[in-house]
Design a protein around this motif. Sequence first.
Motif, PDB file in Angstrom:
ATOM      1  N   MET A   1       0.835  -1.195   0.000  1.00 31.87           N
ATOM      2  CA  MET A   1       0.000   0.000   0.000  1.00 31.87           C
ATOM      3  C   MET A   1       0.874   1.250   0.000  1.00 31.87           C
ATOM      4  SD  MET A   1      -2.761   1.087   2.876  1.00 31.87           S
ATOM      5  CE  MET A   1      -3.844  -0.302   2.632  1.00 31.87           C
ATOM      6  N   GLN A   2       0.508   2.203  -0.839  1.00 33.52           N
ATOM      7  CA  GLN A   2       1.282   3.440  -0.925  1.00 33.52           C
ATOM      8  C   GLN A   2       0.361   4.604  -0.566  1.00 33.52           C
ATOM      9  OE1 GLN A   2       2.462   3.106  -5.029  1.00 33.52           O
ATOM     10  NE2 GLN A   2       4.139   1.737  -4.528  1.00 33.52           N
ATOM     11  N   ILE A   3       0.799   5.399   0.403  1.00 31.99           N
ATOM     12  CA  ILE A   3      -0.046   6.511   0.859  1.00 31.99           C
ATOM     13  C   ILE A   3       0.773   7.799   0.861  1.00 31.99           C
ATOM     14  CG2 ILE A   3      -1.453   7.420   2.761  1.00 31.99           C
ATOM     15  CD1 ILE A   3      -1.789   4.589   3.813  1.00 31.99           C
ATOM     16  N   ILE A   4       0.152   8.865   0.398  1.00 27.08           N
ATOM     17  CA  ILE A   4       0.739  10.198   0.561  1.00 27.08           C
ATOM     18  C   ILE A   4      -0.167  10.919   1.546  1.00 27.08           C
ATOM     19  CG2 ILE A   4       1.148  12.427  -0.569  1.00 27.08           C
ATOM     20  CD1 ILE A   4       1.561  10.826  -3.200  1.00 27.08           C
ATOM     21  N   ILE A   5       0.413  11.471   2.617  1.00 27.30           N
ATOM     22  CA  ILE A   5      -0.416  12.266   3.530  1.00 27.30           C
ATOM     23  C   ILE A   5      -0.099  13.731   3.247  1.00 27.30           C
ATOM     24  CG2 ILE A   5       1.123  12.057   5.565  1.00 27.30           C
ATOM     25  CD1 ILE A   5      -1.717  11.737   7.097  1.00 27.30           C
ATOM     26  N   PHE A   6      -1.153  14.487   2.987  1.00 28.90           N
ATOM     27  CA  PHE A   6      -1.004  15.806   2.373  1.00 28.90           C
ATOM     28  C   PHE A   6      -1.726  16.871   3.191  1.00 28.90           C
ATOM     29  CE2 PHE A   6      -2.031  18.989  -0.900  1.00 28.90           C
ATOM     30  CZ  PHE A   6      -0.801  19.114  -1.518  1.00 28.90           C
ATOM     31  N   GLY A   7      -1.188  18.085   3.154  1.00 28.15           N
ATOM     32  CA  GLY A   7      -1.841  19.192   3.850  1.00 28.15           C
ATOM     33  C   GLY A   7      -0.783  20.175   4.325  1.00 28.15           C
ATOM     34  N   SER A   8      -1.219  21.310   4.839  1.00 23.76           N
ATOM     35  CA  SER A   8      -0.274  22.362   5.208  1.00 23.76           C
ATOM     36  C   SER A   8       0.530  21.958   6.447  1.00 23.76           C
ATOM     37  CB  SER A   8      -1.041  23.664   5.441  1.00 23.76           C
ATOM     38  OG  SER A   8      -1.912  23.482   6.503  1.00 23.76           O
ATOM     39  N   PRO A   9       1.596  22.701   6.756  1.00 25.07           N
ATOM     40  CA  PRO A   9       2.363  22.404   7.961  1.00 25.07           C
ATOM     41  C   PRO A   9       1.449  22.488   9.179  1.00 25.07           C
ATOM     42  CG  PRO A   9       3.244  24.367   6.822  1.00 25.07           C
ATOM     43  CD  PRO A   9       2.113  23.855   6.006  1.00 25.07           C
ATOM     44  N   GLY A  10       1.630  21.586  10.132  1.00 27.22           N
ATOM     45  CA  GLY A  10       0.865  21.668  11.379  1.00 27.22           C
ATOM     46  C   GLY A  10      -0.526  21.079  11.315  1.00 27.22           C
ATOM     47  N   VAL A  11      -0.847  20.456  10.203  1.00 24.42           N
ATOM     48  CA  VAL A  11      -2.209  19.949  10.028  1.00 24.42           C
ATOM     49  C   VAL A  11      -2.377  18.577  10.718  1.00 24.42           C
ATOM     50  CG1 VAL A  11      -1.999  18.672   7.846  1.00 24.42           C
ATOM     51  CG2 VAL A  11      -3.918  20.222   8.197  1.00 24.42           C
ATOM     52  N   GLY A  12      -1.231  17.992  11.118  1.00 20.22           N
ATOM     53  CA  GLY A  12      -1.278  16.682  11.800  1.00 20.22           C
ATOM     54  C   GLY A  12      -0.788  15.530  10.932  1.00 20.22           C
ATOM     55  N   LYS A  13      -0.068  15.838   9.864  1.00 25.89           N
ATOM     56  CA  LYS A  13       0.409  14.770   8.970  1.00 25.89           C
ATOM     57  C   LYS A  13       1.323  13.788   9.699  1.00 25.89           C
ATOM     58  CE  LYS A  13       2.475  17.435   5.872  1.00 25.89           C
ATOM     59  NZ  LYS A  13       2.266  18.771   6.469  1.00 25.89           N
ATOM     60  N   GLY A  14       2.291  14.343  10.443  1.00 27.21           N
ATOM     61  CA  GLY A  14       3.269  13.484  11.113  1.00 27.21           C
ATOM     62  C   GLY A  14       2.595  12.592  12.150  1.00 27.21           C
ATOM     63  N   THR A  15       1.709  13.183  12.941  1.00 33.33           N
ATOM     64  CA  THR A  15       1.014  12.430  13.987  1.00 33.33           C
ATOM     65  C   THR A  15       0.205  11.285  13.379  1.00 33.33           C
ATOM     66  OG1 THR A  15       0.846  14.431  15.297  1.00 33.33           O
ATOM     67  CG2 THR A  15      -0.695  12.659  15.847  1.00 33.33           C
ATOM     68  N   GLN A  16      -0.587  11.597  12.354  1.00 35.22           N
ATOM     69  CA  GLN A  16      -1.432  10.562  11.740  1.00 35.22           C
ATOM     70  C   GLN A  16      -0.573   9.543  10.992  1.00 35.22           C
ATOM     71  OE1 GLN A  16      -4.612  10.034  12.297  1.00 35.22           O
ATOM     72  NE2 GLN A  16      -4.718  11.840  13.596  1.00 35.22           N
ATOM     73  N   ALA A  17       0.492  10.008  10.349  1.00 28.82           N
ATOM     74  CA  ALA A  17       1.332   9.077   9.577  1.00 28.82           C
ATOM     75  C   ALA A  17       1.947   8.023  10.497  1.00 28.82           C
ATOM     76  CB  ALA A  17       2.428   9.843   8.839  1.00 28.82           C
ATOM     77  N   LYS A  18       2.375   8.448  11.686  1.00 24.60           N
ATOM     78  CA  LYS A  18       2.978   7.497  12.644  1.00 24.60           C
ATOM     79  C   LYS A  18       1.957   6.441  13.038  1.00 24.60           C
ATOM     80  CE  LYS A  18       6.459  10.146  15.068  1.00 24.60           C
ATOM     81  NZ  LYS A  18       6.059  11.541  15.257  1.00 24.60           N
ATOM     82  N   ILE A  19       0.733   6.887  13.361  1.00 27.71           N
ATOM     83  CA  ILE A  19      -0.313   5.960  13.805  1.00 27.71           C
ATOM     84  C   ILE A  19      -0.683   5.004  12.661  1.00 27.71           C
ATOM     85  CG2 ILE A  19      -2.719   5.799  14.589  1.00 27.71           C
ATOM     86  CD1 ILE A  19      -2.314   8.606  15.872  1.00 27.71           C
ATOM     87  N   LEU A  20      -0.880   5.549  11.475  1.00 31.15           N
ATOM     88  CA  LEU A  20      -1.312   4.715  10.341  1.00 31.15           C
ATOM     89  C   LEU A  20      -0.222   3.715   9.958  1.00 31.15           C
ATOM     90  CD1 LEU A  20      -3.021   7.501   8.212  1.00 31.15           C
ATOM     91  CD2 LEU A  20      -4.184   5.615   9.378  1.00 31.15           C
ATOM     92  N   ALA A  21       1.041   4.155  10.025  1.00 30.99           N
ATOM     93  CA  ALA A  21       2.141   3.245   9.665  1.00 30.99           C
ATOM     94  C   ALA A  21       2.125   2.024  10.593  1.00 30.99           C
ATOM     95  CB  ALA A  21       3.470   3.979   9.758  1.00 30.99           C
ATOM     96  N   LEU A  22       1.886   2.279  11.888  1.00 36.62           N
ATOM     97  CA  LEU A  22       1.840   1.169  12.848  1.00 36.62           C
ATOM     98  C   LEU A  22       0.647   0.257  12.570  1.00 36.62           C
ATOM     99  CD1 LEU A  22       2.730   2.705  16.313  1.00 36.62           C
ATOM    100  CD2 LEU A  22       3.923   0.855  15.128  1.00 36.62           C
TER     101      LEU A  22
END
Length: 215
Positions: free
Chosen positions: A1-22
């Motif tokens: 599965m390939q996912i791009i998480i997109f949006g402005s800085p501070g929108v929560g990309k890093g937080t959600q990406a960590k959870i989804l990756a796990l």
Amino acid sequence: MQIIIFGSPGVGKGTQAKILALKLCIAHISTGDILREAIKNETELGKQAKAIVEKGELVPDEIMGGIIREVLKGERCKNGFILDGFPRTVAQAKLLDNIFTELKNKKLYLIRLEVKDEEIINRLTNRLVCNKCGNIIVKNDYKDNYICPVCKSVNSYYKRKDDSEEVIRRRLKVYYDTTEQVFGHYKKIAEIIEIDGSQNIENVTKNILVKMKSS
Ligand code: AMP
């Protein structure tokens, strides 16, 4: 599965990406983390990127392209990946198209998170980051000898240099001037998942997973 998480800085990309990756057993690839690590270790890449990152501008596409090609083709990404912070320009998106073709087309999702700018400025000026594991907390929760709830490091939280209000506004401008156009590139080639990022972390994750399942 390939996912791009997109949006402005501070929108929560890093937080959600960590959870989804796990949850999805895929690699979390944050180009911002790669650059910050290089800056911390004073590598050649770090020396090239330092001033650019601290000003909130974009590291040149040729440099970013080389990094991402090597990472995505590596062992870590063989079960898939979630890309956080890349692509940020249309040129980077085109480069990524070539890498995706080489990796043999698997399903691509683009998750777009949206939050109002004022809320973003509030979030970023008040956040602290663990320099060991990248966990984020709000400034008000921090006290002397604070123990990171994730990696248990003591006194490991710092404020990112690019989280000053002036640089945040610059990063938002770069996002609207340059990065937002990247969304158009993916409208036809990715499954688009659009999410309100202003809800709490658990609800954002839940909404992403529900929409991915039904797509
Ligand atoms: P982030 O952690 O995603 O907010 O990224 C922090 C900073 O790293 C950005 O403001 C840019 O200076 C730099 N950066 C991260 N990803 C990229 C990219 N794909 N292209 C250019 N610069 C990037």
